[in-house]
Every structure is written in C-alpha cells, then in structure tokens.
Design a protein around this motif. Structure first.
Motif, PDB file in Angstrom:
ATOM      1  N   TYR A  19       9.545  75.564 104.839  1.00 40.37           N
ATOM      2  CA  TYR A  19       8.962  76.886 105.059  1.00 40.37           C
ATOM      3  C   TYR A  19       9.686  77.631 106.179  1.00 40.37           C
ATOM      4  CZ  TYR A  19       5.003  75.399 102.208  1.00 40.37           C
ATOM      5  OH  TYR A  19       4.212  74.967 101.176  1.00 40.37           O
ATOM      6  N   GLY A  20       9.858  78.935 105.971  1.00 40.77           N
ATOM      7  CA  GLY A  20      10.356  79.801 107.037  1.00 40.77           C
ATOM      8  C   GLY A  20      11.858  79.898 107.161  1.00 40.77           C
ATOM      9  N   TRP A  21      12.595  79.124 106.384  1.00 44.64           N
ATOM     10  CA  TRP A  21      14.045  79.041 106.573  1.00 44.64           C
ATOM     11  C   TRP A  21      14.841  80.016 105.729  1.00 44.64           C
ATOM     12  CZ3 TRP A  21      17.184  75.765 109.636  1.00 44.64           C
ATOM     13  CH2 TRP A  21      16.445  75.016 110.562  1.00 44.64           C
ATOM     14  N   LEU A  22      14.193  80.711 104.803  1.00 51.12           N
ATOM     15  CA  LEU A  22      14.913  81.643 103.934  1.00 51.12           C
ATOM     16  C   LEU A  22      14.103  82.921 103.789  1.00 51.12           C
ATOM     17  CD1 LEU A  22      17.492  81.814 102.136  1.00 51.12           C
ATOM     18  CD2 LEU A  22      16.077  81.042 100.232  1.00 51.12           C
ATOM     19  N   GLY A  23      14.785  84.067 103.929  1.00 55.33           N
ATOM     20  CA  GLY A  23      14.118  85.357 103.795  1.00 55.33           C
ATOM     21  C   GLY A  23      14.847  86.260 102.822  1.00 55.33           C
ATOM     22  N   LEU A  24      14.095  87.130 102.146  1.00 52.98           N
ATOM     23  CA  LEU A  24      14.652  88.128 101.229  1.00 52.98           C
ATOM     24  C   LEU A  24      14.273  89.505 101.746  1.00 52.98           C
ATOM     25  CD1 LEU A  24      16.013  88.826  98.445  1.00 52.98           C
ATOM     26  CD2 LEU A  24      13.677  88.856  97.518  1.00 52.98           C
ATOM     27  N   ASP A  25      15.271  90.337 102.061  1.00 53.28           N
ATOM     28  CA  ASP A  25      14.948  91.656 102.624  1.00 53.28           C
ATOM     29  C   ASP A  25      14.772  92.708 101.536  1.00 53.28           C
ATOM     30  OD1 ASP A  25      17.492  92.603 101.889  1.00 53.28           O
ATOM     31  OD2 ASP A  25      18.155  92.980 103.945  1.00 53.28           O
ATOM     32  N   ALA A  26      14.505  93.938 101.956  1.00 52.74           N
ATOM     33  CA  ALA A  26      14.201  95.022 101.028  1.00 52.74           C
ATOM     34  C   ALA A  26      15.420  95.533 100.277  1.00 52.74           C
ATOM     35  CB  ALA A  26      13.534  96.181 101.783  1.00 52.74           C
ATOM     36  N   ARG A  27      16.600  95.010 100.592  1.00 52.76           N
ATOM     37  CA  ARG A  27      17.814  95.393  99.867  1.00 52.76           C
ATOM     38  C   ARG A  27      18.346  94.257  99.002  1.00 52.76           C
ATOM     39  NH1 ARG A  27      21.304  99.679 101.490  1.00 52.76           N
ATOM     40  NH2 ARG A  27      20.112 101.305 102.533  1.00 52.76           N
ATOM     41  N   GLY A  28      17.555  93.179  98.890  1.00 56.66           N
ATOM     42  CA  GLY A  28      17.957  92.064  98.044  1.00 56.66           C
ATOM     43  C   GLY A  28      18.922  91.109  98.696  1.00 56.66           C
ATOM     44  N   ASP A  34      17.234  79.915 111.118  1.00 56.14           N
ATOM     45  CA  ASP A  34      17.191  78.639 111.820  1.00 56.14           C
ATOM     46  C   ASP A  34      16.026  78.623 112.813  1.00 56.14           C
ATOM     47  OD1 ASP A  34      18.051  80.242 113.931  1.00 56.14           O
ATOM     48  OD2 ASP A  34      20.087  79.419 113.966  1.00 56.14           O
ATOM     49  N   ASP A  35      15.928  77.531 113.593  1.00 59.02           N
ATOM     50  CA  ASP A  35      14.828  77.401 114.555  1.00 59.02           C
ATOM     51  C   ASP A  35      14.761  78.594 115.505  1.00 59.02           C
ATOM     52  OD1 ASP A  35      13.776  74.941 113.704  1.00 59.02           O
ATOM     53  OD2 ASP A  35      15.271  73.818 114.834  1.00 59.02           O
ATOM     54  N   GLN A  36      15.939  79.046 115.976  1.00 57.19           N
ATOM     55  CA  GLN A  36      15.983  80.147 116.936  1.00 57.19           C
ATOM     56  C   GLN A  36      15.468  81.437 116.313  1.00 57.19           C
ATOM     57  OE1 GLN A  36      19.871  80.796 118.633  1.00 57.19           O
ATOM     58  NE2 GLN A  36      19.160  82.341 120.060  1.00 57.19           N
ATOM     59  N   ALA A  37      15.882  81.721 115.080  1.00 58.25           N
ATOM     60  CA  ALA A  37      15.426  82.934 114.397  1.00 58.25           C
ATOM     61  C   ALA A  37      13.913  82.896 114.178  1.00 58.25           C
ATOM     62  CB  ALA A  37      16.157  83.101 113.068  1.00 58.25           C
ATOM     63  N   GLN A  38      13.403  81.733 113.801  1.00 62.08           N
ATOM     64  CA  GLN A  38      11.966  81.618 113.568  1.00 62.08           C
ATOM     65  C   GLN A  38      11.171  81.763 114.865  1.00 62.08           C
ATOM     66  OE1 GLN A  38      10.688  78.498 110.777  1.00 62.08           O
ATOM     67  NE2 GLN A  38      12.839  78.223 110.240  1.00 62.08           N
ATOM     68  N   ALA A  39      11.719  81.202 115.946  1.00 66.07           N
ATOM     69  CA  ALA A  39      11.032  81.293 117.239  1.00 66.07           C
ATOM     70  C   ALA A  39      10.993  82.727 117.754  1.00 66.07           C
ATOM     71  CB  ALA A  39      11.721  80.388 118.255  1.00 66.07           C
ATOM     72  N   ALA A  40      11.959  83.560 117.320  1.00 69.17           N
ATOM     73  CA  ALA A  40      12.044  84.944 117.786  1.00 69.17           C
ATOM     74  C   ALA A  40      11.031  85.856 117.107  1.00 69.17           C
ATOM     75  CB  ALA A  40      13.461  85.480 117.582  1.00 69.17           C
ATOM     76  N   GLY A  41      10.369  85.361 116.058  1.00 70.44           N
ATOM     77  CA  GLY A  41       9.362  86.180 115.399  1.00 70.44           C
ATOM     78  C   GLY A  41       9.397  86.023 113.894  1.00 70.44           C
ATOM     79  N   PRO A  42       8.405  86.588 113.214  1.00 69.47           N
ATOM     80  CA  PRO A  42       8.336  86.470 111.758  1.00 69.47           C
ATOM     81  C   PRO A  42       9.386  87.339 111.073  1.00 69.47           C
ATOM     82  CG  PRO A  42       6.611  87.915 112.540  1.00 69.47           C
ATOM     83  CD  PRO A  42       7.274  87.348 113.764  1.00 69.47           C
ATOM     84  N   PHE A  43       9.671  87.012 109.827  1.00 68.13           N
ATOM     85  CA  PHE A  43      10.546  87.826 108.995  1.00 68.13           C
ATOM     86  C   PHE A  43       9.776  89.071 108.569  1.00 68.13           C
ATOM     87  CE2 PHE A  43      12.694  88.931 105.017  1.00 68.13           C
ATOM     88  CZ  PHE A  43      14.029  88.815 105.384  1.00 68.13           C
ATOM     89  N   GLY A  48      17.475  86.528 111.026  1.00 66.48           N
ATOM     90  CA  GLY A  48      18.357  85.372 110.968  1.00 66.48           C
ATOM     91  C   GLY A  48      19.752  85.784 110.543  1.00 66.48           C
ATOM     92  N   SER A  49      20.456  84.877 109.871  1.00 60.38           N
ATOM     93  CA  SER A  49      21.854  85.112 109.491  1.00 60.38           C
ATOM     94  C   SER A  49      21.963  85.530 108.035  1.00 60.38           C
ATOM     95  CB  SER A  49      22.679  83.835 109.702  1.00 60.38           C
ATOM     96  OG  SER A  49      22.594  83.397 111.035  1.00 60.38           O
ATOM     97  N   LEU A  50      22.663  86.633 107.804  1.00 63.34           N
ATOM     98  CA  LEU A  50      22.882  87.130 106.446  1.00 63.34           C
ATOM     99  C   LEU A  50      23.752  86.150 105.669  1.00 63.34           C
ATOM    100  CD1 LEU A  50      22.756  89.435 104.308  1.00 63.34           C
ATOM    101  CD2 LEU A  50      24.815  90.367 105.391  1.00 63.34           C
ATOM    102  N   LEU A  51      23.286  85.740 104.481  1.00 67.44           N
ATOM    103  CA  LEU A  51      24.089  84.873 103.632  1.00 67.44           C
ATOM    104  C   LEU A  51      25.136  85.713 102.905  1.00 67.44           C
ATOM    105  CD1 LEU A  51      21.562  82.393 101.968  1.00 67.44           C
ATOM    106  CD2 LEU A  51      23.117  81.987 103.865  1.00 67.44           C
ATOM    107  N   GLN A  52      26.390  85.271 102.955  1.00 65.55           N
ATOM    108  CA  GLN A  52      27.470  86.016 102.309  1.00 65.55           C
ATOM    109  C   GLN A  52      28.315  85.151 101.380  1.00 65.55           C
ATOM    110  OE1 GLN A  52      29.321  89.142 104.907  1.00 65.55           O
ATOM    111  NE2 GLN A  52      28.341  87.993 106.552  1.00 65.55           N
ATOM    112  N   HIS A  53      28.014  83.865 101.317  1.00 72.00           N
ATOM    113  CA  HIS A  53      28.761  82.949 100.469  1.00 72.00           C
ATOM    114  C   HIS A  53      28.348  83.175  99.012  1.00 72.00           C
ATOM    115  CE1 HIS A  53      30.131  79.168  98.673  1.00 72.00           C
ATOM    116  NE2 HIS A  53      30.886  78.994  99.755  1.00 72.00           N
ATOM    117  N   GLU A  54      29.253  83.705  98.191  1.00 67.92           N
ATOM    118  CA  GLU A  54      28.896  84.135  96.835  1.00 67.92           C
ATOM    119  C   GLU A  54      28.366  83.000  95.967  1.00 67.92           C
ATOM    120  OE1 GLU A  54      31.904  86.404  94.877  1.00 67.92           O
ATOM    121  OE2 GLU A  54      32.020  87.899  96.475  1.00 67.92           O
TER     122      GLU A  54
END
Length: 198
Positions: A19-28, A34-43, A48-54
């Motif tokens: 839970y909490g390790w993957l997010g989908l934004d309003a642009r798809g 990671d732990d640091q992103a989750q500790a900084a607040g909710p999605f 966190g880090s944008l996935l760019q690996h096709e």
C-alpha cells in the motif's frame, strides 16, 4: 494479465499486499512513492518519483485491475501493489475521431459525459469512470457541439461512491488497522517488496 504474472500468482499465492507505493495522477502518470515520499504526506500532495521507464509503464498498464472493494492495483508478479488516485481510476485521451483511449492504452465506448463545478470533464464506459486529460477538453467541446455527447452536471466528491472506486487504498487499509493487529505490510516488508516482474 500477463502469463508470467499468472504463473507467479500460482507459485506464490500469499505474498502480502503493498500500500502507498504507487500513485496515478490526473494526467495518467505513474509515481513511485518510497518511504520518504509517503512520510511527506498523502498522494498527490507528495507524489514521489515520476515513472519514465516505458517497459515498466507498459507492464503496469497490462496488469492494472480492481478488486471487489473498488480498490485499484497493479499485479506485480505475486504481489498486489495498490494505487493511490489523484482523480479517477482511468484518465482518458480523446482522439481526433472522438474515440477514447485510457492511460493504459485500452479503448472505451463512451456512455455518459459528466462535468463538475470546476469544469473537469469525466466520461463513463464499461471500464468505469475516468477524467478527461486537460489537453483534450477542447475535443470534448467539439464532440458536444457535434451532438455526440450530452454533458451532465456531477459533484466530483460523489464520484467514488457513485462509481464504486477507492481514492486511497492506503487510507482504507490504515483505517482497518487496530492497535495490536498484525500489519499486512510493515516498513521492512515494504522495503523488501519484490521488484517488478518483466
């Protein structure tokens, strides 16, 4: 679902959910949290880090589903990685011929066109409800003018209940926990979460 994922599920049927390790934004776009992103607040306040690996993005797209509670997840081999949503489970892209494709590349036949008080446009289909990408709203206007879709007013906050999806599986999971109950995924387990199978 990929065959390799089905094989992994059969081989390791009891891997804890994540839970909490993957997010989908309003642009798809997908975000790894990671732990640091989750500790900084909710999605999406802390994305966190944008996935760019096709290839990884394609793998997630092919194995993106929902459970019986309306929580969306990526089936990563034997492990379900639940997705935090910024808007809706689907983000639609409108093509020049007014056909509709999801952020995962799946085509959809439009059933209803909805507009909220902020001017956000949503389309419903057999797949469920999704937000139209902001860049494609002008195409929606063209479709409406052409008589293809008839916009209906909707309250954005009512969408999850109305269409049966959960914005934050992590929040739901946290609410289910009680003091002394076993954690389905603790910090150590999260760090040991299996790498994507692809």
């Amino acid at each position: 679902m990929d065959d390799i994922v089905k094989q992994a599920l059969a081989k390791w049927p009891n891997v804890p959910d994540c839970y909490g390790w993957l997010g989908l934004d309003a642009r798809g776009h997908w975000y790894l949290r990671d732990d640091q992103a989750q500790a900084a607040g909710p999605f999406p306040r802390s994305k966190g880090s944008l996935l760019q690996h096709e290839k990884l993005i394609g793998f997630i797209a092919r194995n993106y589903e929902s459970d019986a509670q309306g929580q969306w997840f990526f089936q990563n081999g034997p492990q379900r990685v639940y997705v935090e949503l910024e808007a809706t489970p689907w983000i639609w892209r409108i093509q020049s011929d007014f056909s509709v494709v999801s952020h995962t590349g799946r085509g959809a036949a439009v059933q209803d066109c909805l507009v909220d008080a902020q001017g956000h446009v949503y389309l419903t289909s057999a797949l469920g409800v999704g937000l139209v990408h902001t860049l494609d709203v002008p195409l929606v206007a063209e479709a409406v003018e052409a008589g293809r879709w008839l916009p209906q007013e909707v309250l954005a906050e009512e969408l999850p209940d109305r269409y049966g999806f959960v914005m934050s599986p992590q929040g739901q999971w946290g609410a289910r926990e009680t003091p002394g109950s076993p954690r389905m995924v603790d910090a150590k387990q999260s760090r040991k979460a299996k790498k994507p199978v692809h």
